[in-house]
Scaffold this active site. Sequence first.
Site, PDB file in Angstrom:
ATOM      1  N   LYS A  22       0.817  -1.197   0.180  1.00  0.00           N
ATOM      2  CA  LYS A  22      -0.365   0.006  -0.081  1.00  0.00           C
ATOM      3  C   LYS A  22       0.970   1.130  -0.034  1.00  0.00           C
ATOM      4  O   LYS A  22       0.320   2.236  -0.564  1.00  0.00           O
ATOM      5  CB  LYS A  22      -1.142  -0.024   1.836  1.00  0.00           C
ATOM      6  CG  LYS A  22      -1.236   1.172   1.154  1.00  0.00           C
ATOM      7  CD  LYS A  22      -2.302   1.257   2.689  1.00  0.00           C
ATOM      8  CE  LYS A  22      -1.826   1.051   4.270  1.00  0.00           C
ATOM      9  NZ  LYS A  22      -1.098   2.636   4.084  1.00  0.00           N
ATOM     10  N   ASN A  23       1.630   1.237   0.463  1.00  0.00           N
ATOM     11  CA  ASN A  23       2.490   2.264   0.880  1.00  0.00           C
ATOM     12  C   ASN A  23       3.057   3.116  -0.275  1.00  0.00           C
ATOM     13  O   ASN A  23       4.334   3.666   0.024  1.00  0.00           O
ATOM     14  CB  ASN A  23       3.223   2.468   2.187  1.00  0.00           C
ATOM     15  CG  ASN A  23       2.217   2.759   3.565  1.00  0.00           C
ATOM     16  OD1 ASN A  23       0.911   2.880   3.691  1.00  0.00           O
ATOM     17  ND2 ASN A  23       2.683   2.437   4.775  1.00  0.00           N
ATOM     18  N   ARG A 102      -4.039  10.458   4.670  1.00  0.00           N
ATOM     19  CA  ARG A 102      -3.335  11.499   4.724  1.00  0.00           C
ATOM     20  C   ARG A 102      -1.763  12.061   3.771  1.00  0.00           C
ATOM     21  O   ARG A 102      -1.788  12.421   2.736  1.00  0.00           O
ATOM     22  CB  ARG A 102      -2.053  11.395   5.711  1.00  0.00           C
ATOM     23  CG  ARG A 102      -3.241  11.566   6.643  1.00  0.00           C
ATOM     24  CD  ARG A 102      -2.071  11.538   8.627  1.00  0.00           C
ATOM     25  NE  ARG A 102      -1.083  12.561   7.996  1.00  0.00           N
ATOM     26  CZ  ARG A 102      -0.699  13.837   8.727  1.00  0.00           C
ATOM     27  NH1 ARG A 102      -1.900  14.168   9.006  1.00  0.00           N
ATOM     28  NH2 ARG A 102      -0.190  14.101   8.165  1.00  0.00           N
ATOM     29  N   CYS A 126      -3.934  12.364  13.245  1.00  0.00           N
ATOM     30  CA  CYS A 126      -4.979  11.266  12.831  1.00  0.00           C
ATOM     31  C   CYS A 126      -4.723  10.341  14.023  1.00  0.00           C
ATOM     32  O   CYS A 126      -4.498  10.894  15.248  1.00  0.00           O
ATOM     33  CB  CYS A 126      -4.164  10.172  11.545  1.00  0.00           C
ATOM     34  SG  CYS A 126      -2.804  10.628  11.720  1.00  0.00           S
ATOM     35  N   ARG A 131       0.719  14.536  13.461  1.00  0.00           N
ATOM     36  CA  ARG A 131       1.358  14.391  12.191  1.00  0.00           C
ATOM     37  C   ARG A 131       1.472  15.658  11.213  1.00  0.00           C
ATOM     38  O   ARG A 131       0.122  15.563   9.752  1.00  0.00           O
ATOM     39  CB  ARG A 131       0.565  12.925  11.440  1.00  0.00           C
ATOM     40  CG  ARG A 131       0.441  11.609  11.875  1.00  0.00           C
ATOM     41  CD  ARG A 131      -0.052  10.908  10.857  1.00  0.00           C
ATOM     42  NE  ARG A 131       0.642  10.303   9.725  1.00  0.00           N
ATOM     43  CZ  ARG A 131       0.547   8.658   9.326  1.00  0.00           C
ATOM     44  NH1 ARG A 131      -0.830   8.447   9.323  1.00  0.00           N
ATOM     45  NH2 ARG A 131       1.216   8.836   8.326  1.00  0.00           N
ATOM     46  N   ASP A 134       4.467  20.536   8.435  1.00  0.00           N
ATOM     47  CA  ASP A 134       5.445  21.243   7.919  1.00  0.00           C
ATOM     48  C   ASP A 134       6.457  20.803   6.754  1.00  0.00           C
ATOM     49  O   ASP A 134       7.679  22.085   6.280  1.00  0.00           O
ATOM     50  CB  ASP A 134       6.083  22.200   9.189  1.00  0.00           C
ATOM     51  CG  ASP A 134       6.851  20.733  10.285  1.00  0.00           C
ATOM     52  OD1 ASP A 134       6.430  19.870  10.054  1.00  0.00           O
ATOM     53  OD2 ASP A 134       7.736  21.118  10.877  1.00  0.00           O
ATOM     54  N   ASP A 316       5.159   0.948  12.072  1.00  0.00           N
ATOM     55  CA  ASP A 316       3.829  -0.387  11.497  1.00  0.00           C
ATOM     56  C   ASP A 316       3.949  -1.507  11.700  1.00  0.00           C
ATOM     57  O   ASP A 316       2.753  -2.683  11.379  1.00  0.00           O
ATOM     58  CB  ASP A 316       3.489  -0.014   9.886  1.00  0.00           C
ATOM     59  CG  ASP A 316       3.909   1.533   9.031  1.00  0.00           C
ATOM     60  OD1 ASP A 316       3.129   2.310  10.296  1.00  0.00           O
ATOM     61  OD2 ASP A 316       4.163   2.080   7.945  1.00  0.00           O
ATOM     62  N   ILE A 338       8.746   7.042  16.392  1.00  0.00           N
ATOM     63  CA  ILE A 338       7.960   8.066  15.356  1.00  0.00           C
ATOM     64  C   ILE A 338       7.145   8.888  15.357  1.00  0.00           C
ATOM     65  O   ILE A 338       6.834   9.851  15.122  1.00  0.00           O
ATOM     66  CB  ILE A 338       7.984   6.823  13.899  1.00  0.00           C
ATOM     67  CG1 ILE A 338       9.268   5.741  14.104  1.00  0.00           C
ATOM     68  CG2 ILE A 338       7.485   7.337  12.932  1.00  0.00           C
ATOM     69  CD1 ILE A 338      10.444   6.190  14.087  1.00  0.00           C
ATOM     70  N   ARG A 408      -8.576  -0.695   4.798  1.00  0.00           N
ATOM     71  CA  ARG A 408      -7.723   0.515   4.202  1.00  0.00           C
ATOM     72  C   ARG A 408      -6.172  -0.513   3.936  1.00  0.00           C
ATOM     73  O   ARG A 408      -5.841   0.177   2.979  1.00  0.00           O
ATOM     74  CB  ARG A 408      -7.331   0.937   4.872  1.00  0.00           C
ATOM     75  CG  ARG A 408      -8.813   2.522   5.203  1.00  0.00           C
ATOM     76  CD  ARG A 408      -8.663   3.057   6.297  1.00  0.00           C
ATOM     77  NE  ARG A 408      -7.302   3.979   5.654  1.00  0.00           N
ATOM     78  CZ  ARG A 408      -6.269   4.545   6.156  1.00  0.00           C
ATOM     79  NH1 ARG A 408      -7.163   4.986   7.728  1.00  0.00           N
ATOM     80  NH2 ARG A 408      -5.766   5.490   5.888  1.00  0.00           N
TER      81      ARG A 408
HETATM   82  N1  EPU Z   1       6.790  15.126  10.909  1.00  0.00           N
HETATM   83  C1  EPU Z   1       6.786  15.660  10.789  1.00  0.00           C
HETATM   84  N2  EPU Z   1       6.505  17.116  10.300  1.00  0.00           N
HETATM   85  C2  EPU Z   1       6.221  17.378   8.440  1.00  0.00           C
HETATM   86  C3  EPU Z   1       6.361  15.316   8.170  1.00  0.00           C
HETATM   87  C4  EPU Z   1       6.545  14.331   8.963  1.00  0.00           C
HETATM   88  O1  EPU Z   1       7.149  16.259  12.534  1.00  0.00           O
HETATM   89  O2  EPU Z   1       6.349  17.510   7.414  1.00  0.00           O
HETATM   90  C5  EPU Z   1       7.368  13.258  11.681  1.00  0.00           C
HETATM   91  C6  EPU Z   1       5.919  12.723  12.136  1.00  0.00           C
HETATM   92  O3  EPU Z   1       4.853  13.331  12.681  1.00  0.00           O
HETATM   93  C7  EPU Z   1       6.233  11.491  12.596  1.00  0.00           C
HETATM   94  C8  EPU Z   1       7.357  11.361  11.770  1.00  0.00           C
HETATM   95  O4  EPU Z   1       7.431  13.064  11.657  1.00  0.00           O
HETATM   96  O5  EPU Z   1       6.446  11.837  13.882  1.00  0.00           O
HETATM   97  C9  EPU Z   1       8.294  10.191  10.061  1.00  0.00           C
HETATM   98  O6  EPU Z   1       6.714  10.784   9.845  1.00  0.00           O
HETATM   99  P1  EPU Z   1       6.743  10.547   8.354  1.00  0.00           P
HETATM  100  O7  EPU Z   1       6.790  11.592   7.759  1.00  0.00           O
HETATM  101  O8  EPU Z   1       8.093   9.208   8.080  1.00  0.00           O
HETATM  102  O9  EPU Z   1       5.719   9.496   7.736  1.00  0.00           O
HETATM  103  P2  EPU Z   1       4.102   9.646   6.617  1.00  0.00           P
HETATM  104  O10 EPU Z   1       5.497   9.892   5.729  1.00  0.00           O
HETATM  105  O11 EPU Z   1       3.092  10.353   6.786  1.00  0.00           O
HETATM  106  C10 EPU Z   1       4.417   7.131   5.868  1.00  0.00           C
HETATM  107  C11 EPU Z   1       3.379   5.798   6.668  1.00  0.00           C
HETATM  108  C12 EPU Z   1       3.204   5.168   7.349  1.00  0.00           C
HETATM  109  C13 EPU Z   1       4.424   4.941   8.166  1.00  0.00           C
HETATM  110  C14 EPU Z   1       5.508   6.308   8.526  1.00  0.00           C
HETATM  111  C15 EPU Z   1       6.318   5.969   9.180  1.00  0.00           C
HETATM  112  C16 EPU Z   1       2.479   6.076   4.070  1.00  0.00           C
HETATM  113  C17 EPU Z   1       1.266   6.508   3.271  1.00  0.00           C
HETATM  114  N3  EPU Z   1       2.237   6.297   4.958  1.00  0.00           N
HETATM  115  O12 EPU Z   1       3.259   8.017   7.671  1.00  0.00           O
HETATM  116  O13 EPU Z   1       2.381   4.304   7.712  1.00  0.00           O
HETATM  117  O14 EPU Z   1       4.307   4.730   9.718  1.00  0.00           O
HETATM  118  O15 EPU Z   1       5.547   6.590   6.298  1.00  0.00           O
HETATM  119  O16 EPU Z   1       7.606   4.817   8.667  1.00  0.00           O
HETATM  120  O17 EPU Z   1       3.742   5.951   3.500  1.00  0.00           O
HETATM  121  C18 EPU Z   1       0.218   2.827   8.190  1.00  0.00           C
HETATM  122  O18 EPU Z   1       0.624   2.160   6.210  1.00  0.00           O
HETATM  123  O19 EPU Z   1      -0.147   2.862   8.639  1.00  0.00           O
HETATM  124  C19 EPU Z   1       1.218   4.196   8.341  1.00  0.00           C
HETATM  125  C20 EPU Z   1       0.376   4.754   9.109  1.00  0.00           C
END
Ligand code: EPU
Length: 429
Positions: A22-23, A102, A126, A131, A134, A316, A338, A408
């Site tokens: 999915k991701n 998201r 969420c 999340r 920025d 995850d 995380i 999902r």
């Molecule tokens: N973060 C910030 N600012 C930002 C972006 C992220 O502070 O602008 C923080 C987040 O709050 C978090 C950390 O950085 O504390 C890491 O977040 P990341 O951006 O890596 O997460 P994401 O891209 O939103 C993806 C996966 C998640 C998975 C995370 C971490 C997808 C669609 N989602 O999320 O998957 O947990 O990376 O590996 O790829 C899931 O599939 O259940 C899921 C939540």
Amino acid sequence: MDRIRIRGGAPLNGLIPISGAKNAALPLMIASLLTEETLELGNVPRLADISSLLRIMSNFGVDHSIAGRRPGQTTETGQTIRLTAKNVIDTTAPYELVSTMRASFWVIAPLVARFGHARVSMPGGCAIGTRPVDLLIMALAKLGAAIEIEAGYVVATAPKGLRGAEIDFPKVTVGGTHVALMAATLAEGTTVIRNAAREPEVVDLAQCLVKMGARIQGAGTSEIVVEGVSRLHGTSHDVMPDRIETGTYAMAVAMTGGDLVLDNTKPEYLQAALDVLGQAGAEVTSTIGGIRIRRNGNGIQPVDITTDPFPGFPTDLQAQFMALMTRASGTSRIRETIFENRFMHVQELARLGARIRLDGDSAYVEGVPTLKGAPVMATDLRASVSLVIAGLVAEGETTINRVYHLDRGFEALEAKLARCGAQIERVRG
Ligand code: EPU
């Protein structure tokens, strides 16, 4: 609303085909916005999040078609989706659509890179944490996009196109890396992304972008260099196997005992989790197409873990591992670094008889000899599947409500488990 009903106690034996990730599929689908030509994606899982993103892309004017069945394909082998973003008529992603998923916020990158304009709703928090976005906005601003926040929307404009830049992420972010990577492919000049996420899904996206004509080096390391090109073209690409689905079934068989082959996947995508499973008492070996996991009679050993960006233990899989540790012969510490709020499953596991104490970013799990079935529910998909794992060994019946969370992210979950001996069924509601 549908529910999943499980009678615990049966070991898992047999073979589970692992679906496309999915991701990885989500950013790959979004990358189709970078070109007017057709992007054909194979091995796309049949999941609610994929359908949601298709709806969002259709709203922009992206045409899509889903190929009919091919020999050997079942409803559990992925589908082939063709996406053509030739006639994009709208560069706005409204709140109603972005708030359901998201990752759809990431459309901001290809839209501003190719059309010079994007208006995308801020996704909001969420169940697993605040999340913020920025760092995604910071990356686009570095690439020369003018950013304004208007009534809950991020408006990014770059009428003369984006320019290559140095992007230093203060924190590893998967979404931030996807966004920077996609935007930089069409920026003028060179972009260097530092402290980039090294997740296999980033590598999968980069490989597809390279097939589309992008010039990218270093994906999979913490420094990615992108030489911008003026246009990208169509290609065909197969989505990588789902490492989180793989790890989930690996934890399930470590919990129930039995002998499971997870097919069409790769151990190197989840080595940290497999190492931990080995310490917990499972026997993990590689097969030609995947991984074999066995556990016989010897019980489950407690193991401490800390979640970390790849190649560390994935957040995850944290909830699923916690489910496993509820039956360990001792106490384990599970640290989540995380997401600050990713312990929603703790209260529900407690309903099944688990003994877990929360202290800041850590959960202390004291293993118990038996869990007992109960009605439970969860607020995100990984938490929901941790309850399935616990239910597979709980005495009596466990009913998991709010199954839409599972839909999902887990393709044909109950069919895959039932074929390996689990007493699990979906109750239509
Ligand atoms: N973060 C910030 N600012 C930002 C972006 C992220 O502070 O602008 C923080 C987040 O709050 C978090 C950390 O950085 O504390 C890491 O977040 P990341 O951006 O890596 O997460 P994401 O891209 O939103 C993806 C996966 C998640 C998975 C995370 C971490 C997808 C669609 N989602 O999320 O998957 O947990 O990376 O590996 O790829 C899931 O599939 O259940 C899921 C939540």
